[in-house]
Design a protein around this motif. Structure first.
Motif, PDB file in Angstrom:
ATOM      1  N   ARG A  11       0.826  -1.214   0.000  1.00 56.61           N
ATOM      2  CA  ARG A  11       0.000   0.000   0.000  1.00 56.61           C
ATOM      3  C   ARG A  11       0.858   1.262   0.000  1.00 56.61           C
ATOM      4  O   ARG A  11       0.621   2.197  -0.767  1.00 56.61           O
ATOM      5  N   ASP A  12       1.874   1.287   0.870  1.00 55.38           N
ATOM      6  CA  ASP A  12       2.681   2.495   1.066  1.00 55.38           C
ATOM      7  C   ASP A  12       3.968   2.504   0.253  1.00 55.38           C
ATOM      8  O   ASP A  12       4.695   3.496   0.277  1.00 55.38           O
ATOM      9  N   LEU A  13       4.256   1.385  -0.433  1.00 54.80           N
ATOM     10  CA  LEU A  13       5.520   1.216  -1.168  1.00 54.80           C
ATOM     11  C   LEU A  13       6.723   1.483  -0.271  1.00 54.80           C
ATOM     12  O   LEU A  13       7.696   2.128  -0.651  1.00 54.80           O
ATOM     13  N   THR A  14       6.649   0.940   0.943  1.00 54.02           N
ATOM     14  CA  THR A  14       7.743   1.067   1.902  1.00 54.02           C
ATOM     15  C   THR A  14       8.525  -0.245   1.938  1.00 54.02           C
ATOM     16  O   THR A  14       7.976  -1.310   1.663  1.00 54.02           O
ATOM     17  N   PRO A  15       9.820  -0.180   2.259  1.00 56.45           N
ATOM     18  CA  PRO A  15      10.595  -1.415   2.359  1.00 56.45           C
ATOM     19  C   PRO A  15       9.951  -2.366   3.368  1.00 56.45           C
ATOM     20  O   PRO A  15       9.431  -1.942   4.399  1.00 56.45           O
ATOM     21  N   TRP A  16       9.999  -3.629   3.040  1.00 54.38           N
ATOM     22  CA  TRP A  16       9.433  -4.661   3.909  1.00 54.38           C
ATOM     23  C   TRP A  16      10.554  -5.351   4.657  1.00 54.38           C
ATOM     24  O   TRP A  16      11.582  -5.688   4.085  1.00 54.38           O
ATOM     25  N   HIS A  17      10.369  -5.531   5.961  1.00 51.99           N
ATOM     26  CA  HIS A  17      11.316  -6.290   6.768  1.00 51.99           C
ATOM     27  C   HIS A  17      10.547  -6.971   7.883  1.00 51.99           C
ATOM     28  O   HIS A  17       9.758  -6.337   8.576  1.00 51.99           O
ATOM     29  N   LEU A  18      10.782  -8.259   8.018  1.00 49.21           N
ATOM     30  CA  LEU A  18      10.115  -8.999   9.080  1.00 49.21           C
ATOM     31  C   LEU A  18      10.959 -10.205   9.463  1.00 49.21           C
ATOM     32  O   LEU A  18      11.495 -10.901   8.604  1.00 49.21           O
ATOM     33  N   VAL A  19      11.105 -10.408  10.763  1.00 49.68           N
ATOM     34  CA  VAL A  19      11.718 -11.626  11.288  1.00 49.68           C
ATOM     35  C   VAL A  19      10.562 -12.453  11.822  1.00 49.68           C
ATOM     36  O   VAL A  19       9.772 -11.977  12.631  1.00 49.68           O
ATOM     37  N   PHE A  20      10.456 -13.679  11.333  1.00 49.95           N
ATOM     38  CA  PHE A  20       9.308 -14.489  11.727  1.00 49.95           C
ATOM     39  C   PHE A  20       9.678 -15.958  11.839  1.00 49.95           C
ATOM     40  O   PHE A  20      10.674 -16.417  11.290  1.00 49.95           O
ATOM     41  N   ARG A  21       8.830 -16.663  12.577  1.00 51.75           N
ATOM     42  CA  ARG A  21       9.014 -18.099  12.784  1.00 51.75           C
ATOM     43  C   ARG A  21       8.125 -18.838  11.797  1.00 51.75           C
ATOM     44  O   ARG A  21       6.995 -18.452  11.539  1.00 51.75           O
ATOM     45  N   TYR A  22       8.665 -19.919  11.243  1.00 46.85           N
ATOM     46  CA  TYR A  22       7.945 -20.726  10.261  1.00 46.85           C
ATOM     47  C   TYR A  22       8.068 -22.192  10.649  1.00 46.85           C
ATOM     48  O   TYR A  22       9.161 -22.650  10.978  1.00 46.85           O
ATOM     49  N   GLN A  23       6.963 -22.913  10.636  1.00 43.33           N
ATOM     50  CA  GLN A  23       6.982 -24.338  10.960  1.00 43.33           C
ATOM     51  C   GLN A  23       7.076 -25.135   9.665  1.00 43.33           C
ATOM     52  O   GLN A  23       6.106 -25.260   8.932  1.00 43.33           O
ATOM     53  N   HIS A  24       8.263 -25.659   9.382  1.00 34.23           N
ATOM     54  CA  HIS A  24       8.511 -26.433   8.169  1.00 34.23           C
ATOM     55  C   HIS A  24       8.085 -27.881   8.409  1.00 34.23           C
ATOM     56  O   HIS A  24       8.343 -28.432   9.491  1.00 34.23           O
ATOM     57  N   SER A  25       7.452 -28.496   7.430  1.00 31.55           N
ATOM     58  CA  SER A  25       6.926 -29.852   7.604  1.00 31.55           C
ATOM     59  C   SER A  25       8.009 -30.894   7.870  1.00 31.55           C
ATOM     60  O   SER A  25       7.749 -31.883   8.537  1.00 31.55           O
ATOM     61  N   GLN A  26       9.221 -30.674   7.372  1.00 31.35           N
ATOM     62  CA  GLN A  26      10.290 -31.658   7.569  1.00 31.35           C
ATOM     63  C   GLN A  26      11.398 -31.167   8.492  1.00 31.35           C
ATOM     64  O   GLN A  26      11.991 -31.947   9.227  1.00 31.35           O
ATOM     65  N   ARG A  27      11.693 -29.886   8.461  1.00 27.26           N
ATOM     66  CA  ARG A  27      12.821 -29.355   9.234  1.00 27.26           C
ATOM     67  C   ARG A  27      12.417 -28.788  10.587  1.00 27.26           C
ATOM     68  O   ARG A  27      13.257 -28.401  11.387  1.00 27.26           O
ATOM     69  N   GLY A  28      11.109 -28.686  10.846  1.00 23.20           N
ATOM     70  CA  GLY A  28      10.643 -28.153  12.128  1.00 23.20           C
ATOM     71  C   GLY A  28      10.645 -26.637  12.136  1.00 23.20           C
ATOM     72  O   GLY A  28      10.456 -25.993  11.110  1.00 23.20           O
ATOM     73  N   GLU A  29      10.893 -26.076  13.330  1.00 20.36           N
ATOM     74  CA  GLU A  29      10.842 -24.626  13.500  1.00 20.36           C
ATOM     75  C   GLU A  29      12.023 -23.948  12.806  1.00 20.36           C
ATOM     76  O   GLU A  29      13.178 -24.294  13.041  1.00 20.36           O
ATOM     77  N   LEU A  30      11.707 -22.982  11.950  1.00 29.34           N
ATOM     78  CA  LEU A  30      12.718 -22.162  11.287  1.00 29.34           C
ATOM     79  C   LEU A  30      12.446 -20.701  11.611  1.00 29.34           C
ATOM     80  O   LEU A  30      11.294 -20.291  11.739  1.00 29.34           O
TER      81      LEU A  30
END
Length: 83
Positions: A11-30
């Motif tokens: 919407r604002d055309l601002t740089p995107w930055h995010l640190v987030f947790r992802y649950q991978h089906s084989q590797r677990g928490e990333l």
């Protein structure tokens, strides 16, 4: 939070930055550190150019260091109580 951050960036055309947790089906928490810059095309489409880094090992090290720091504080407090 993930989708909201993308919508705000588009919407604002601002740089995107995010640190987030992802649950991978084989590797677990990333843990992922994502960064990108949006560009709006004349047809209205938004395109991002950026990268995502796996920072899982860094997060594990931070947790371990935090635990060690608390242990050290507890030991110091116990030592003060003895003296």
């Amino acid at each position: 939070a993930f989708m909201n951050s993308i919508h705000v960036s588009a919407r604002d055309l601002t740089p995107w930055h995010l640190v987030f947790r992802y649950q991978h089906s084989q590797r677990g928490e990333l843990w992922i550190d994502g960064r990108s810059r949006p560009t709006r095309h004349p047809n209205g489409m938004v395109e991002w150019h950026g990268f995502a880094s796996d920072i899982t090992e860094l997060k594990k090290a931070e947790r371990a260091a935090s635990g060690n720091e608390q242990l050290l504080k507890d030991i110091m407090n116990a030592a003060k109580a003895i003296i």
